[in-house]
Design a protein around this motif. Structure first.
Motif, short mmCIF file in Angstrom:
data_model
loop_
_atom_site.label_atom_id
_atom_site.label_comp_id
_atom_site.label_asym_id
_atom_site.label_seq_id
_atom_site.Cartn_x
_atom_site.Cartn_y
_atom_site.Cartn_z
N HIS A 184 0.75 -1.63 -0.06
CA HIS A 184 -0.12 -0.17 -0.08
C HIS A 184 0.77 1.26 -0.41
N ASN A 185 1.96 1.01 0.20
CA ASN A 185 2.88 2.26 0.34
C ASN A 185 3.59 2.42 -0.45
N SER A 186 3.77 1.68 -1.21
CA SER A 186 4.67 1.57 -2.52
C SER A 186 3.25 2.59 -3.86
N ILE A 187 2.09 2.04 -3.45
CA ILE A 187 1.06 2.53 -4.16
C ILE A 187 0.93 4.18 -3.75
N HIS A 188 0.87 4.77 -2.23
CA HIS A 188 0.75 5.91 -1.89
C HIS A 188 2.24 6.88 -2.85
N GLU A 189 3.16 6.23 -2.51
CA GLU A 189 4.74 6.49 -3.22
C GLU A 189 5.04 6.43 -4.57
N ASN A 190 3.61 5.54 -5.01
CA ASN A 190 4.36 5.66 -6.53
C ASN A 190 6.10 4.36 -6.23
N SER A 191 6.28 3.97 -5.88
CA SER A 191 7.58 3.46 -6.08
C SER A 191 7.35 1.73 -6.32
N ARG A 192 8.64 0.81 -6.09
CA ARG A 192 8.72 -0.45 -6.57
C ARG A 192 7.92 -1.32 -5.63
N PRO A 193 7.56 -1.79 -5.94
CA PRO A 193 6.64 -2.75 -5.37
C PRO A 193 6.98 -3.94 -4.50
N PRO A 194 6.87 -4.17 -3.22
CA PRO A 194 8.33 -4.94 -2.57
C PRO A 194 8.04 -5.87 -3.47
N ILE A 195 7.16 -6.94 -4.31
CA ILE A 195 8.01 -8.11 -4.67
C ILE A 195 8.05 -8.27 -6.16
N GLU A 196 9.35 -8.50 -6.66
CA GLU A 196 10.10 -8.10 -7.68
C GLU A 196 9.16 -8.99 -8.69
N TYR A 197 9.01 -8.33 -9.94
CA TYR A 197 8.12 -9.11 -10.71
C TYR A 197 8.75 -10.09 -11.38
N SER A 198 9.88 -10.02 -11.33
CA SER A 198 11.07 -11.94 -11.63
C SER A 198 10.96 -12.50 -10.47
N THR A 199 10.79 -12.08 -9.11
CA THR A 199 10.32 -13.28 -8.50
C THR A 199 9.01 -13.77 -8.09
N ILE A 200 8.28 -12.57 -8.83
CA ILE A 200 6.70 -13.69 -9.27
C ILE A 200 6.67 -14.78 -10.43
N LEU A 201 7.30 -14.65 -11.52
CA LEU A 201 7.58 -14.83 -12.45
C LEU A 201 8.19 -16.51 -12.22
N ASN A 202 9.57 -16.09 -11.95
CA ASN A 202 10.01 -17.51 -11.00
C ASN A 202 9.40 -18.51 -10.52
N THR A 203 8.92 -18.09 -9.48
CA THR A 203 7.65 -18.96 -8.47
C THR A 203 7.06 -19.20 -9.36
N VAL A 204 6.34 -18.62 -10.17
CA VAL A 204 4.81 -19.52 -10.84
C VAL A 204 5.50 -20.47 -11.88
N SER A 205 6.69 -20.16 -12.63
CA SER A 205 7.30 -20.96 -13.22
C SER A 205 8.03 -22.52 -12.70
N ILE A 206 8.59 -22.44 -11.35
CA ILE A 206 8.95 -23.43 -10.28
C ILE A 206 7.70 -24.25 -10.39
N CYS A 207 6.43 -23.72 -9.67
CA CYS A 207 5.64 -24.42 -9.19
C CYS A 207 5.34 -25.02 -10.40
N GLU A 208 4.66 -24.45 -11.96
CA GLU A 208 4.22 -24.94 -12.83
C GLU A 208 4.95 -26.56 -12.92
N LYS A 209 6.23 -25.99 -13.08
CA LYS A 209 7.15 -27.33 -13.87
C LYS A 209 6.71 -28.58 -12.87
N VAL A 210 6.72 -28.23 -11.32
CA VAL A 210 6.87 -28.62 -10.12
C VAL A 210 5.21 -29.46 -10.20
N ALA A 211 4.04 -29.20 -10.47
CA ALA A 211 2.59 -29.35 -10.56
C ALA A 211 2.41 -29.75 -11.73
N GLU A 212 3.50 -30.12 -12.46
CA GLU A 212 2.72 -30.83 -13.84
C GLU A 212 3.71 -32.47 -13.72
N GLN A 213 4.25 -32.02 -13.17
CA GLN A 213 5.36 -33.57 -12.83
C GLN A 213 4.70 -34.40 -11.54
#
Length: 673
Positions: free
Chosen positions: A305-334
């Motif tokens: 919420h502070n990042s929205i107020h201050e127009n700063s970077r959100p606390p979780i990097e988008y690259s981390t979100i994508l890498n998390t989803v990518s690993i979870c997707e591959k594990v879930a497939e197996q």
């Protein structure tokens, strides 16, 4: 003055309620709306502030509430569509785990948010616990990271398959592992791409994955079967190690190479000191924390919420979100691939057993069972099928093949909703074992009270003439109020929510059963069960005591008797009711006719759990501690009813005359088979 963020919540389940608490403590945010299909029932009391608008339709919520940010706390398969809908309405989004089910979905959501200049946050709240923040500060002392282990073990939850549960909890250890990679000194400039080297999964509840980046190796371990319950990051570095525990004990850092003899002696003492003080600190913070929600959630919401107020970077990097989803997707497939093969094998084993079963006896008829997949339900259904009864079980989902009783018919349904007519075809008797066991008044009203009302009414409509309602002996008023020993004529503690929603709901369900059977052509009987145990595979009931690490604290005096009900006794009696319905008492308090002493029960526990050391807390000492605790709690929380520790462990005394009679008849009948 800073503008207040208008926050909306989509999803009012258990996690949604935690989000409400987290939003409420934000100084510059205001919860203005909640959307959930359950709000279509306007008569229900949801105990939500009147200042918050409630919607059953999410589109209507966007149009009328006009939120700035939306928290999406709904089932995983809905996350992507709801995220895009919120973005199209100009809202920043916070999305619960898993952020998305595929990398492609996650990428499209983030791209859409960027195009609309909106911020996105994934639910990586464990990073915002104290341990998640503090371990990073130690990395400068520890040199280059060599190995990272992210470990997560969790208890199984009945309403999910092991694979579903693994997929649900997997993001937590994955994003912790990725954070450790990102924060490592020798990975500060990025460089090599993250490589998922190997995955091993077991659909019964295990995940192991090997991840590499640059010269760092990461180990991901997730288990539903390993004990104890743990969640931690362990980093082994060129100049020491650090262990971040996310359950209780905090950080244990061991800087330095630790190769000298004196260092080897010092290390265990250093680890023990940090373990002790870290645990004490966590317990104290938990007790006095005003925001009683998931650890790290309030802090992550504040940062977003502070990042929205201050127009700063959100606390979780988008690259981390994508890498998390990518690993979870591959594990879930197996996982799903291995699950498919495992279930096919288990299904064939079940079919082989069923092919050798004796046909059901049409003269006995078919029983309809609710709660047939539970602790007592499985034993009862097996016993009835062994006697060649037809058994049909209503369940919200068909159990895994390994959890089904061979020869039993499972049909999908929710007894709080309308049930198909064919479920009642050829039914001679309904045995109602199901009840809500979690949640508050709202959940028990729906899944115990109204479900019972609907079930017996529907059974009557389909001309089922016999109904056995399985209640709880806890519905009786305690003997300290009405005198004892308690019997079938003792007063029921009606409309008393202070006893807890389970007892309140069970008492109301009893009244509903009796009222409908008096007015209609369906006869009903009620069996009130004592605390259920299995003497053949004994686990200690709550009133016996508590396990504290390697110790078992047995409450009360060893010679006192504890009134319980063995699951096999309960099954025999319910079977007897099905066979001899007209000759059975209308109400039965079912406990073992010859209750065991507390010392006998502890001995049974010790025979199974040899590692436990038993400590007895006599009744007098327990009473003194209880009085002191009640006094302290009244001072600390004057507006809340204090915990009565003595009452929680004390033994009620029951008149077992009727129970002894019925149990004896049921056992004679069983032995004659």
């Amino acid at each position: 003055m800073e503008k207040m963020l208008r926050v909306a919540l989509v999803g009012y389940g258990k996690m949604g309620k935690h989000h409400i608490k987290a939003i409420e403590i934000q100084p510059n945010s205001e919860l203005v709306a909640i959307a959930d299909p359950l709000f279509a029932d306007e008569s229900a009391d949801h105990q939500i502030s009147s200042s918050i608008s409630l919607f059953s339709d999410v589109e209507e919520m966007f149009e009328k509430a006009k939120p700035d940010v939306v928290h999406i706390v709904t089932p995983p398969e809905t996350h992507t569509d709801l995220s895009r809908l919120a973005i199209k309405h100009g809202c920043h989004i916070y999305v619960e785990k898993p952020f998305a089910l595929s990398l492609e979905e996650a990428e499209k959501t983030l791209e859409l948010a960027d195009e609309n200049k909106l911020k996105v946050c994934a639910a990586h709240q464990v990073l915002f616990q104290d341990s998640g923040q503090k371990y990073r500060k130690d990395l400068e002392l520890l040199g280059n990271t060599i190995q990272i282990e992210s470990y997560f073990s969790f208890k199984t939850v009945r309403q999910y398959t092991p694979v579903e549960q693994l997929i649900d909890i997997l993001p937590h250890p994955v994003y912790l592992l990725l954070d450790a990679f990102e924060k490592s000194n020798n990975n500060s400039e990025g460089g090599d791409a993250l490589e998922l080297v190997n995955i091993h999964t077991d659909p019964r509840g295990e995940i192991f994955a090997l991840v590499k980046q640059h010269d760092i190796t990461g180990h991901l371990n997730v288990s539903l079967r390993a004990r104890p319950i743990e969640s931690y990051l362990h980093l082994r570095c060129s100049n020491g190690s650090t262990h971040a525990d996310f359950v209780l004990s905090g950080i244990q850092k061991l800087p330095g190479p630790g190769v000298s003899a004196i260092s080897q002696v010092f290390i265990p003492f250093s680890r023990a000191r940090q373990l002790m003080w870290g645990t004490i600190s966590t317990i104290v913070k938990t007790i006095f924390k005003k925001h009683k929600s998931y650890a790290g959630l309030g802090e992550l919401v504040a940062a977003f919420h502070n990042s929205i107020h201050e127009n700063s970077r959100p606390p979780i990097e988008y690259s981390t979100i994508l890498n998390t989803v990518s690993i979870c997707e591959k594990v879930a497939e197996q996982l799903k691939e291995h699950e498919s093969a495992y279930l096919a094998d288990e299904e064939q084993k079940l079919l082989d057993i069923e092919s050798s079963l004796t046909e059901t006896d049409s003269q006995l008829g078919t029983i309809l069972v609710t709660g047939g997949t539970g602790f007592l339900g499985k034993v009862f259904c097996q016993s009835m099928r062994d006697d060649n009864w037809g058994v049909r079980v209503i369940t919200r989902r068909v159990p895994l093949p390994s959890d089904r009783v061979p020869g039993v018919e499972y049909v999908i349904g929710d007894i709080s909703d309308d049930l198909p007519d064919q479920y009642f075809k050829d039914i001679s008797i309904v045995v109602h074992l199901a009840a809500e066991t979690a949640g508050g008044k709202e959940e028990h009203e729906k899944n115990t009270i109204e479900a019972t009302r609907k079930l017996i009414a529907t059974a009557n409509t389909h001309k089922v003439r016999h109904f056995v309602n399985i209640s709880s002996i806890a519905v009786l008023k305690p003997s300290r109020e009405v005198g004892g020993p308690l019997n079938e004529d003792s007063p029921v503690d009606r409309d008393n929510l202070s006893r807890g929603p389970y007892v309140w709901g069970k008492a109301k369900a009893e009244d509903i059963t009796v009222d409908i059977s008096k007015k209609e052509d369906i006869a009903s009987k009620t069996i009130r069960l004592g605390p259920l145990v299995d003497y053949r595979n004994f686990s200690a009931p709550g009133r016996l005591g508590r396990e504290v690490g390697p110790f078992y604290v047995a409450m009360g005096n060893p010679w006192e008797k504890l009134f319980l009900c063995d699951v096999n006794t309960a099954s025999d009696v319910i079977k007897y009711y099905c066979s001899e319905f007209d000759d059975c008492p209308d109400t039965l308090n079912l406990v073992e006719p010859d209750p065991k002493k507390r010392s006998e029960l502890v001995k049974m526990l010790k025979s199974k759990r040899k590692e436990l050391s038993v400590i007895w807390m006599p009744s007098l000492l327990l009473r003194l501690i209880s009085i002191s605790l009640k006094f302290a709690l009244k001072l600390l929380r004057p507006n809340k009813k204090p915990l009565d520790l003595y009452a929680a462990f004390s033994s009620e005394v029951y008149d077992t005359t009727l129970s002894k009679n019925v149990v004896s008849k049921s056992r004679i009948r069983r032995s004659s088979k």
